[in-house]
Write a protein that holds these residues in place. Structure first.
Motif, PDB file in Angstrom:
ATOM      1  N   UNK A  80      31.541  37.511  47.062  1.00  0.00           N
ATOM      2  CA  UNK A  80      31.497  36.336  46.203  1.00  0.00           C
ATOM      3  C   UNK A  80      30.245  36.781  45.175  1.00  0.00           C
ATOM      4  N   UNK A  81      30.261  35.963  43.961  1.00  0.00           N
ATOM      5  CA  UNK A  81      29.425  36.095  42.800  1.00  0.00           C
ATOM      6  C   UNK A  81      28.083  35.943  43.442  1.00  0.00           C
ATOM      7  N   UNK A  82      26.959  36.735  43.098  1.00  0.00           N
ATOM      8  CA  UNK A  82      25.598  36.613  43.572  1.00  0.00           C
ATOM      9  C   UNK A  82      25.418  37.675  44.741  1.00  0.00           C
ATOM     10  N   UNK A 119      35.706  62.876  47.890  1.00  0.00           N
ATOM     11  CA  UNK A 119      36.111  62.672  49.178  1.00  0.00           C
ATOM     12  C   UNK A 119      35.970  61.424  49.570  1.00  0.00           C
ATOM     13  N   UNK A 120      35.480  61.084  51.026  1.00  0.00           N
ATOM     14  CA  UNK A 120      35.329  59.674  51.652  1.00  0.00           C
ATOM     15  C   UNK A 120      34.079  59.122  51.120  1.00  0.00           C
ATOM     16  N   UNK A 121      33.047  59.670  50.532  1.00  0.00           N
ATOM     17  CA  UNK A 121      31.788  59.005  50.349  1.00  0.00           C
ATOM     18  C   UNK A 121      32.000  58.205  49.196  1.00  0.00           C
ATOM     19  N   UNK A 122      32.735  57.159  49.399  1.00  0.00           N
ATOM     20  CA  UNK A 122      33.032  56.135  48.087  1.00  0.00           C
ATOM     21  C   UNK A 122      32.508  54.875  48.590  1.00  0.00           C
ATOM     22  N   UNK A 123      32.660  53.978  47.472  1.00  0.00           N
ATOM     23  CA  UNK A 123      32.284  52.443  47.946  1.00  0.00           C
ATOM     24  C   UNK A 123      32.807  51.727  46.925  1.00  0.00           C
ATOM     25  N   UNK A 124      33.185  50.279  47.446  1.00  0.00           N
ATOM     26  CA  UNK A 124      33.887  49.411  46.270  1.00  0.00           C
ATOM     27  C   UNK A 124      32.513  48.091  46.163  1.00  0.00           C
ATOM     28  N   UNK A 125      32.186  47.843  45.007  1.00  0.00           N
ATOM     29  CA  UNK A 125      31.202  47.013  44.812  1.00  0.00           C
ATOM     30  C   UNK A 125      31.649  45.669  44.445  1.00  0.00           C
ATOM     31  N   UNK A 126      30.595  44.795  44.906  1.00  0.00           N
ATOM     32  CA  UNK A 126      30.700  43.439  44.498  1.00  0.00           C
ATOM     33  C   UNK A 126      30.547  43.234  42.797  1.00  0.00           C
ATOM     34  N   UNK A 127      30.990  41.986  42.321  1.00  0.00           N
ATOM     35  CA  UNK A 127      30.632  41.891  40.966  1.00  0.00           C
ATOM     36  C   UNK A 127      29.107  42.011  40.395  1.00  0.00           C
ATOM     37  N   UNK A 128      28.256  41.437  41.070  1.00  0.00           N
ATOM     38  CA  UNK A 128      26.839  41.491  40.615  1.00  0.00           C
ATOM     39  C   UNK A 128      26.394  43.078  40.764  1.00  0.00           C
ATOM     40  N   UNK A 151      34.978  45.241  44.724  1.00  0.00           N
ATOM     41  CA  UNK A 151      35.457  44.546  45.613  1.00  0.00           C
ATOM     42  C   UNK A 151      35.316  43.058  45.150  1.00  0.00           C
ATOM     43  N   UNK A 152      36.687  42.520  45.200  1.00  0.00           N
ATOM     44  CA  UNK A 152      36.956  41.200  44.545  1.00  0.00           C
ATOM     45  C   UNK A 152      36.405  40.022  45.466  1.00  0.00           C
ATOM     46  N   UNK A 153      35.886  39.070  44.740  1.00  0.00           N
ATOM     47  CA  UNK A 153      35.692  37.795  45.335  1.00  0.00           C
ATOM     48  C   UNK A 153      36.565  37.024  46.057  1.00  0.00           C
ATOM     49  N   UNK A 154      36.145  36.378  47.318  1.00  0.00           N
ATOM     50  CA  UNK A 154      37.195  35.398  47.837  1.00  0.00           C
ATOM     51  C   UNK A 154      36.522  34.184  47.983  1.00  0.00           C
ATOM     52  N   UNK A 155      36.739  33.204  46.996  1.00  0.00           N
ATOM     53  CA  UNK A 155      35.657  31.907  46.842  1.00  0.00           C
ATOM     54  C   UNK A 155      36.369  30.913  47.907  1.00  0.00           C
ATOM     55  N   UNK A 156      37.732  31.174  48.571  1.00  0.00           N
ATOM     56  CA  UNK A 156      38.052  30.199  49.529  1.00  0.00           C
ATOM     57  C   UNK A 156      37.268  30.456  50.793  1.00  0.00           C
ATOM     58  N   UNK A 157      36.389  31.441  51.035  1.00  0.00           N
ATOM     59  CA  UNK A 157      35.858  31.840  52.362  1.00  0.00           C
ATOM     60  C   UNK A 157      34.223  31.954  51.912  1.00  0.00           C
ATOM     61  N   UNK A 158      33.313  31.510  53.035  1.00  0.00           N
ATOM     62  CA  UNK A 158      31.906  31.569  52.612  1.00  0.00           C
ATOM     63  C   UNK A 158      31.505  32.770  52.993  1.00  0.00           C
ATOM     64  N   UNK A 159      30.276  32.917  52.374  1.00  0.00           N
ATOM     65  CA  UNK A 159      29.692  34.293  52.277  1.00  0.00           C
ATOM     66  C   UNK A 159      29.857  35.132  53.609  1.00  0.00           C
ATOM     67  N   UNK A 160      29.600  34.255  54.774  1.00  0.00           N
ATOM     68  CA  UNK A 160      29.387  34.863  56.177  1.00  0.00           C
ATOM     69  C   UNK A 160      30.926  34.797  56.845  1.00  0.00           C
ATOM     70  N   UNK A 161      31.801  34.466  56.232  1.00  0.00           N
ATOM     71  CA  UNK A 161      33.296  34.463  56.815  1.00  0.00           C
ATOM     72  C   UNK A 161      34.371  35.076  55.995  1.00  0.00           C
TER      73      UNK A 161
END
Length: 278
Positions: free
Chosen positions: A147-149, A86-95, A132-142
């Motif tokens: 991002x990793x971690x 269904x819709x109850x899905x999630x993409x997860x960060x690397x950690x 959920x792929x990291x985007x190291x060109x942006x900060x964690x809050x931006x």
């Protein structure tokens, strides 16, 4: 002529009782083991199975309003809704994603630390279906939320709305692993070509994430399959014109066998349903 007794000789030690003698022998054996350990085999330790229910831990969550299935989903689920999630899905960060081994596992999320935007007393249960792929060109809050971690979940807006006001955006949440409950049996999507066979496992209850898969034709023994990515498993074997059975093991160490799931005349591109974990 009898020899004279030695006045400096020790008097003979009285024999030990049987139980004391046994105890002393065991102690001497234990003391000697480190010296003669070439013939001693230490027991192999096994990893602790993943529990169904873990303690709450901190993370963050954002939402996506896109309804278009991912073109190359990291778990192999091209259309999670059609596979029973269904819709109850999630993409997860690397950690959290663990290189895809967690695909199919269930997590409970609840909003915390924001009295203005959280909906109190609510939680949602989602299935890990993508990365959920990291985007190291942006900060964690931006925008570099994954991002990793960082422990981060990206869920559909319909799911996010159940625990927080959607305008809140990047929200502090708590999460925990939880037992998966599914309708129907485990699904085995068979693909490949010739002597190459690929199996996508979905709709798995219990722990949800599969750690080992074996396949058996009517003319073979049990053949271990290798993880290709996510919950897509592969094997080089010609199993055409044979009924197929599957042995599934999940991260909690439980194994379930479904016999003759695919009929003798199965074809690539078909999906079959087997038994289900409790």
């Amino acid at each position: 002529m009898k020899p004279k007794p030695n006045p400096h000789a020790l008097s003979p030690t009285p024999p030990l009782p049987p139980r004391a003698a046994t105890t002393l022998s065991l102690l001497l054996l234990l003391l000697l083991l480190p010296l003669t350990g070439a013939h001693y085999h230490y027991p192999t330790t096994r990893s602790t199975p993943t529990p169904f229910l873990t303690d709450w831990a901190p993370a963050r969550a954002t939402y996506t309003a896109s309804t278009t299935p991912a073109l190359y989903p990291a778990c192999g689920y091209s259309d999670p809704s059609a596979l029973g999630y269904g819709l109850a899905t999630a993409s997860l960060s690397p950690s959290l994603f663990s290189r895809g081994s967690v695909c199919g596992a269930c997590f409970e999320l609840r909003c915390v630390d924001d009295l203005r935007n959280c909906i109190p007393g609510t939680s949602v249960i989602v299935t890990a279906t993508d990365f959920c792929a990291p985007n190291y060109g942006l900060g964690d809050d931006e925008g570099g939320f994954c991002n990793s971690g960082n422990k981060h979940f990206v869920v559909p807006i319909e799911v996010f709305d159940k625990i927080a006001i959607w305008k809140a955006g990047n929200m502090a949440v708590q999460y925990r692993r939880i037992k998966c409950r599914r309708a129907g049996g485990i699904r085995f999507g068979i693909d490949g070509s010739g002597a190459f066979i690929s199996v996508l496992i979905s709709n798995v209850a219990g722990a949800g994430d599969v750690t080992a898969l074996k396949i058996k034709g009517s003319q073979t023994g049990w053949l271990p399959m290798g993880r290709n990515w996510g919950q897509n498993w592969i094997l080089n074997a010609d199993l055409k014109n044979q009924p197929l059975s599957f042995e599934v093991t999940t991260s909690d160490g439980v194994t379930l066998t479904s016999y003759n799931v695919a009929t003798r005349n199965w074809n690539f591109g078909q999906t079959f349903e087997g038994k289900q974990f409790d």
